[in-house]
Design a protein around this motif. Structure first.
Motif, short mmCIF file in Angstrom:
data_model
loop_
_atom_site.label_atom_id
_atom_site.label_comp_id
_atom_site.label_asym_id
_atom_site.label_seq_id
_atom_site.Cartn_x
_atom_site.Cartn_y
_atom_site.Cartn_z
N UNK A 37 54.09 -82.78 10.04
CA UNK A 37 53.20 -81.77 9.45
C UNK A 37 51.95 -82.43 8.89
N UNK A 38 52.12 -83.55 8.20
CA UNK A 38 50.96 -84.25 7.64
C UNK A 38 50.03 -84.75 8.75
N UNK A 39 50.61 -85.27 9.82
CA UNK A 39 49.79 -85.78 10.93
C UNK A 39 48.86 -84.71 11.47
N UNK A 40 49.39 -83.51 11.69
CA UNK A 40 48.56 -82.43 12.24
C UNK A 40 47.57 -81.91 11.20
N UNK A 41 48.07 -81.62 10.01
CA UNK A 41 47.25 -80.93 9.02
C UNK A 41 46.13 -81.81 8.48
N UNK A 42 46.37 -83.11 8.39
CA UNK A 42 45.33 -84.00 7.89
C UNK A 42 44.14 -84.05 8.83
N UNK A 43 44.36 -83.68 10.07
CA UNK A 43 43.25 -83.60 11.04
C UNK A 43 42.62 -82.21 11.01
N UNK A 44 43.43 -81.18 11.14
CA UNK A 44 42.91 -79.81 11.22
C UNK A 44 42.15 -79.38 9.97
N UNK A 45 42.60 -79.86 8.81
CA UNK A 45 41.97 -79.45 7.55
C UNK A 45 41.07 -80.53 6.97
N UNK A 46 40.64 -81.46 7.81
CA UNK A 46 39.72 -82.50 7.35
C UNK A 46 38.31 -81.95 7.24
N UNK A 47 37.47 -82.64 6.50
CA UNK A 47 36.06 -82.23 6.37
C UNK A 47 35.36 -82.23 7.73
N UNK A 48 35.81 -83.09 8.63
CA UNK A 48 35.19 -83.18 9.96
C UNK A 48 35.24 -81.84 10.70
N UNK A 49 36.27 -81.03 10.42
CA UNK A 49 36.43 -79.76 11.12
C UNK A 49 35.69 -78.62 10.42
N UNK A 50 35.00 -78.91 9.34
CA UNK A 50 34.03 -78.01 8.70
C UNK A 50 34.57 -76.60 8.41
N UNK A 51 35.84 -76.51 8.10
CA UNK A 51 36.40 -75.22 7.71
C UNK A 51 36.76 -74.30 8.85
N UNK A 52 36.62 -74.76 10.10
CA UNK A 52 37.14 -74.07 11.30
C UNK A 52 36.69 -72.61 11.43
N UNK A 53 35.49 -72.33 11.04
CA UNK A 53 35.05 -70.94 11.15
C UNK A 53 34.91 -70.53 12.62
N UNK A 54 35.31 -69.32 12.92
CA UNK A 54 35.24 -68.80 14.28
C UNK A 54 33.81 -68.84 14.80
N UNK A 55 33.66 -69.36 16.03
CA UNK A 55 32.34 -69.39 16.66
C UNK A 55 31.49 -70.56 16.24
N UNK A 56 32.07 -71.56 15.56
CA UNK A 56 31.32 -72.73 15.12
C UNK A 56 31.95 -74.00 15.69
N UNK A 57 31.24 -75.11 15.52
CA UNK A 57 31.72 -76.41 16.03
C UNK A 57 33.11 -76.73 15.50
N UNK A 58 33.34 -76.50 14.21
CA UNK A 58 34.65 -76.80 13.64
C UNK A 58 35.77 -75.99 14.27
N UNK A 59 35.49 -74.72 14.55
CA UNK A 59 36.48 -73.88 15.22
C UNK A 59 36.76 -74.37 16.63
N UNK A 60 35.73 -74.77 17.34
CA UNK A 60 35.91 -75.27 18.71
C UNK A 60 36.68 -76.59 18.70
N UNK A 61 36.42 -77.43 17.70
CA UNK A 61 37.15 -78.69 17.60
C UNK A 61 38.64 -78.44 17.37
#
Length: 539
Positions: A37-61
């Protein structure tokens, strides 16, 4: 859940649980653990993914990361006809305005200061309206005992009205119930509809808060609006709507030798319409521009092993999007990481996918098929799951259950000091069978507290309607929504990986895993024995 019943269930589990356990289920649950769980979440919720907003670079990543994980597990991409079999393109478009202007008399007004126009209230072809006079129709009411349009033909005319209010109302309007506001004759929606039905050329709506808009509100209005491309949602609005502030409204009313304060007082005292034609020229224009937004649901498919059952599908979902970057330029933390919401649920889906894929590789794959799907646009209005439910890759009649994981990584402020619980919502809404299967899986394997506080349709929080399971439930598919409740970091930059309770995240994910195992391998699919309103079916 009733505590006495819960303790009784746990006691029975301790006495008889081992007899009901499937040793293969236990063996292949290994990937559902706190470290993975930590392996996945530390990537998905990192600052690099910029909050994963739909239609943005972070979401695509995020979508790309999830896709590569599904591929590494050996799951199949089931989407046909697209560029990528793991990605279901979701139809989303953004509507913005250009060429916006308003002129009253000889004065050109300033957009977002004196007035504003919403893309959502603009006809598909835009508009260019000119008129030599205006009908002021007060509150825009056409009630039998208070008709402000009596003797007026609004066809082809520009009308000015107050945004809200009804001076004849005997009591304050009740607050709106549910997800939509009221549709009384006093609502702005009803007022606009009357003018549209009667073919007015346009309407100027007086909102006295226009001049006090904050910079953030102006920025929001300027951004336009995005929405799902729904087949029944073509732009049916034909009436140009311009929202004006007090300065513009008083300039117009000066042509009738009055102002906002005086006309409101007059109507309130006489309880009679003050409709009048004002001879002042007005012109307003706007062009609607629509742009597609790239956003995808990510799908990984595991085909069932039983020839008679593999056409039936269990769908496991979590939304991978969050709300993106902080808009406040002075904020010290710029990223809404969404570790709990719903990085935790996405992580749960990934761990389940890996576990079931390993079981299949070693000859113990599920009898029924399982679709692991992380969806986009949940934060925008359940877009990804709605799109799938209207454009399913697998027939909905063959979808036996949706298990939806949305926030399983933390505790609830209402349950301080003890995270050994999970809220379950919807499990008995449509199928008593599903409810029993889910609770038995808990008793047999996990022994977590199942809290049903929000498991009803009338809860004021409306959680049953607020996550992706609902887009399956509304089609008659039984669902369970797994949820850890709301905390102080909900939709805040503080929803960080460092605050996640990883042992509990894994334990809650294990509950979903064992429930999915029972559903995918059970002799019969859960019977839907209830109607949409919860009443028992009669046949």
């Amino acid at each position: 859940m009733n505590k006495k019943f819960l303790y009784t269930s746990l006691a029975l589990a301790l006495s008889f649980g081992a007899m009901a356990q499937d040793q293969n289920a236990i063996k292949f649950s290994a990937p559902v653990n706190k470290d993975r769980a930590y392996q996945h979440l530390s990537i998905l919720a990192s600052d690099e993914y910029e909050g994963r907003e739909t239609g943005t670079k972070g979401g695509w990543m995020a979508a790309e990361y999830i896709k590569k994980q599904f591929q590494s597990f050996g799951l199949i991409g089931p989407v046909k006809g697209g560029k990528d079999p793991y990605l279901q393109a979701v139809g989303i478009s953004a509507k913005k305005l250009s060429g916006v202007s308003l002129k009253v008399g000889s004065q050109t007004k300033e957009n977002f200061k004196d007035f504003y126009i919403l893309a959502t209230s603009t006809p598909a072809k835009g508009f260019n309206v000119k008129a030599s006079s205006i009908i002021f129709a007060g509150y825009g009411l056409n009630k039998e005992d208070f008709n402000e349009y009596a003797g007026q033909n609004v066809a082809g005319k520009v009308v000015v009205i107050f945004a809200t209010g009804d001076p004849t109302a005997k009591a304050p309007a009740q607050p709106a119930q549910g997800r939509r506001g009221q549709s009384s004759v006093g609502s702005q929606q009803a007022k606009i509809k009357y003018l549209q039905d009667n073919k007015a050329a346009g309407v100027l709506v007086i909102n006295e808060r226009v001049e006090s808009l904050s910079d953030a509100q102006r920025a929001y209005l300027a951004e336009g609006s995005a929405d799902l491309k729904r087949e029944d949602a073509s732009n049916k609005n034909t009436l140009p709507v311009v929202t004006i502030g007090t300065t513009v409204a008083n300039q117009i009313l000066a042509g009738a030798n009055t102002n906002l304060e005086e006309v409101k007082k007059k109507i309130a005292e006489t309880l009679k319409p003050a409709t009048t034609v004002i001879n002042i020229p007005v012109a307003f224009t706007a062009k609607l521009v629509e742009e597609d937004i790239k956003a995808d649901n990510v799908l990984g498919f595991l085909e069932g092993s039983d020839p008679k059952l593999k056409n039936e599908v269990v769908v496991v979902t979590g939304h991978y999007d969050h709300i993106g970057l902080v808009t406040d330029p002075n904020a010290t933390d710029k990223v809404n990481n969404g570790a709990d919401d719903d990085g935790s649920g996405t992580t749960g889906v990934l761990m389940l996918a890996e576990a079931f894929a390993k079981a299949k590789k070693e000859g113990h794959g599920p009898k029924r098929s399982i679709l692991f799907m992380t969806v986009c646009g949940e934060e925008k209005g359940l877009w990804g799951s709605e799109w799938y439910s209207e454009h399913p890759v697998f027939a909905l009649e063959n979808t036996i259950t949706n298990l939806n994981i949305d926030m399983i990584g933390r505790g609830d402020d209402k349950r301080p000091g003890d995270n050994n619980f999970v809220y379950i919502i919807g499990s008995n809404m449509l199928s008593d069978d599903l409810d029993k299967i889910g609770k038995k899986a808990n008793t047999d394997y996990v022994n977590i507290v199942l809290d049903e506080t929000y498991n009803n349709r009338t809860d004021p929080n409306r959680f049953y309607y607020r996550s992706d399971h609902y887009n399956f439930a509304k089609h008659g598919i039984p669902v369970i929504f797994y949820f850890n409740g709301v905390h102080k970091d909900y939709h805040q930059p503080g929803d960080e990986v460092s605050k996640i309770d990883f042992p509990m995240l894994a334990k809650r994910a294990q509950l979903v895993y064992y429930t999915a195992w029972e559903l995918a391998n059970g002799e019969n699919r859960p019977v839907v024995n209830k109607n949409a309103d919860g009443t028992l079916k009669t046949n």
